[in-house]
Each structure stands twice: as structure tokens, then as C-alpha cells.
Design a protein around this motif. Structure first.
Motif, PDB file in Angstrom:
ATOM      1  N   SER A   1      75.862 -23.776  -7.995  1.00 39.14           N
ATOM      2  CA  SER A   1      77.130 -24.372  -7.568  1.00 39.14           C
ATOM      3  C   SER A   1      77.622 -25.358  -8.618  1.00 39.14           C
ATOM      4  CB  SER A   1      76.951 -25.104  -6.227  1.00 39.14           C
ATOM      5  OG  SER A   1      76.025 -26.159  -6.370  1.00 39.14           O
ATOM      6  N   VAL A   2      78.854 -25.773  -8.436  1.00 38.60           N
ATOM      7  CA  VAL A   2      79.401 -26.852  -9.253  1.00 38.60           C
ATOM      8  C   VAL A   2      79.044 -28.152  -8.549  1.00 38.60           C
ATOM      9  CG1 VAL A   2      81.519 -27.918 -10.106  1.00 38.60           C
ATOM     10  CG2 VAL A   2      81.273 -25.424 -10.143  1.00 38.60           C
ATOM     11  N   ASP A   3      78.508 -29.101  -9.301  1.00 44.87           N
ATOM     12  CA  ASP A   3      78.135 -30.391  -8.748  1.00 44.87           C
ATOM     13  C   ASP A   3      79.394 -31.207  -8.480  1.00 44.87           C
ATOM     14  OD1 ASP A   3      76.250 -32.588  -8.131  1.00 44.87           O
ATOM     15  OD2 ASP A   3      77.131 -33.469  -9.946  1.00 44.87           O
ATOM     16  N   GLY A   4      79.719 -31.370  -7.218  1.00 44.63           N
ATOM     17  CA  GLY A   4      80.933 -32.089  -6.842  1.00 44.63           C
ATOM     18  C   GLY A   4      80.921 -33.547  -7.266  1.00 44.63           C
ATOM     19  N   HIS A   5      79.754 -34.166  -7.231  1.00 46.55           N
ATOM     20  CA  HIS A   5      79.657 -35.582  -7.621  1.00 46.55           C
ATOM     21  C   HIS A   5      80.094 -35.768  -9.075  1.00 46.55           C
ATOM     22  CE1 HIS A   5      78.231 -39.676  -7.764  1.00 46.55           C
ATOM     23  NE2 HIS A   5      77.547 -39.381  -8.862  1.00 46.55           N
ATOM     24  N   SER A   6      79.663 -34.870  -9.949  1.00 43.51           N
ATOM     25  CA  SER A   6      80.034 -35.012 -11.367  1.00 43.51           C
ATOM     26  C   SER A   6      81.546 -34.899 -11.563  1.00 43.51           C
ATOM     27  CB  SER A   6      79.300 -33.980 -12.224  1.00 43.51           C
ATOM     28  OG  SER A   6      79.710 -32.651 -11.913  1.00 43.51           O
ATOM     29  N   LEU A   7      82.192 -34.100 -10.727  1.00 43.87           N
ATOM     30  CA  LEU A   7      83.656 -33.994 -10.823  1.00 43.87           C
ATOM     31  C   LEU A   7      84.328 -35.259 -10.319  1.00 43.87           C
ATOM     32  CD1 LEU A   7      84.156 -30.326  -9.584  1.00 43.87           C
ATOM     33  CD2 LEU A   7      84.392 -31.160 -11.926  1.00 43.87           C
ATOM     34  N   ARG A   8      83.791 -35.833  -9.239  1.00 38.73           N
ATOM     35  CA  ARG A   8      84.413 -37.023  -8.638  1.00 38.73           C
ATOM     36  C   ARG A   8      84.272 -38.258  -9.509  1.00 38.73           C
ATOM     37  NH1 ARG A   8      82.102 -34.615  -4.273  1.00 38.73           N
ATOM     38  NH2 ARG A   8      80.291 -35.998  -4.270  1.00 38.73           N
ATOM     39  N   VAL A   9      83.147 -38.422 -10.172  1.00 37.26           N
ATOM     40  CA  VAL A   9      82.926 -39.648 -10.943  1.00 37.26           C
ATOM     41  C   VAL A   9      83.381 -39.524 -12.383  1.00 37.26           C
ATOM     42  CG1 VAL A   9      81.060 -40.439  -9.453  1.00 37.26           C
ATOM     43  CG2 VAL A   9      80.520 -39.118 -11.499  1.00 37.26           C
ATOM     44  N   GLY A  10      83.830 -38.351 -12.776  1.00 36.64           N
ATOM     45  CA  GLY A  10      84.416 -38.195 -14.100  1.00 36.64           C
ATOM     46  C   GLY A  10      83.430 -38.141 -15.255  1.00 36.64           C
ATOM     47  N   ILE A  11      82.182 -37.756 -14.999  1.00 38.47           N
ATOM     48  CA  ILE A  11      81.225 -37.653 -16.099  1.00 38.47           C
ATOM     49  C   ILE A  11      81.259 -36.281 -16.768  1.00 38.47           C
ATOM     50  CG2 ILE A  11      79.655 -39.383 -15.174  1.00 38.47           C
ATOM     51  CD1 ILE A  11      77.870 -37.071 -14.202  1.00 38.47           C
TER      52      ILE A  11
END
Length: 76
Positions: free
Chosen positions: A37-47
Motif C-alpha cells: 500500500s501507499v503509506d498515508g502518513h508519509s503523504l500527510r506529513v510531507g516527507i
């Protein structure tokens, strides 16, 4: 809204495209990663988007190892 050919894909779109390509390539080798899957947290925090490979069973780990070893051998 469809993407114009001049539009640059967003990081989210790029991440999902990469995940689908990886899933397709793995499946060609008989490897299924159910939690890919795509890690949603990484998308939200902009890393930057990260692809979550998740946990695999022993059979999938062996198939993945064999596929990578085969690719490395043919690249030499």
C-alpha cells in the motif's frame, strides 16, 4: 478531471502508480504482498510518499528472494 499531458502527477498519484507497477511486477513472479500500500502518513506529513511493503509469509519471502537473485544474476 483527466490529466492534461502537460500536468505533472502529484506525489500521491506517483506513489499509487509506483505501487501498482510493483504489484504487477511481483505478481508476474507469483508473489502477492497482501498489505502492499501507499503509506498515508508519509503523504500527510510531507516527507515524500513511501510504499508500504508490509509483512509476507515465508513462501512469498522465498519467491521474492529468488526473483531478486535471478535479476541480479542476469544483470552481471
Amino acid at each position: 478531471m483527466p490529466l492534461d499531458v502537460t500536468d505533472t502527477p502529484s506525489p500521491r498519484q506517483s506513489a499509487y502508480a509506483a505501487m501498482r507497477e510493483l504489484d504487477t511486477a511481483l505478481r508476474r513472479h507469483g508473489i502477492v504482498l497482501p498489505s502492499l500500500s501507499v503509506d498515508g502518513h508519509s503523504l500527510r506529513v510531507g516527507i515524500g510518499p513511501l510504499i508500504e511493503l508490509g509483512r509476507v509469509n515465508l513462501d512469498s519471502a522465498k519467491k521474492l528472494t529468488d526473483a531478486l537473485n535471478g535479476a541480479a544474476s542476469s544483470a552481471r
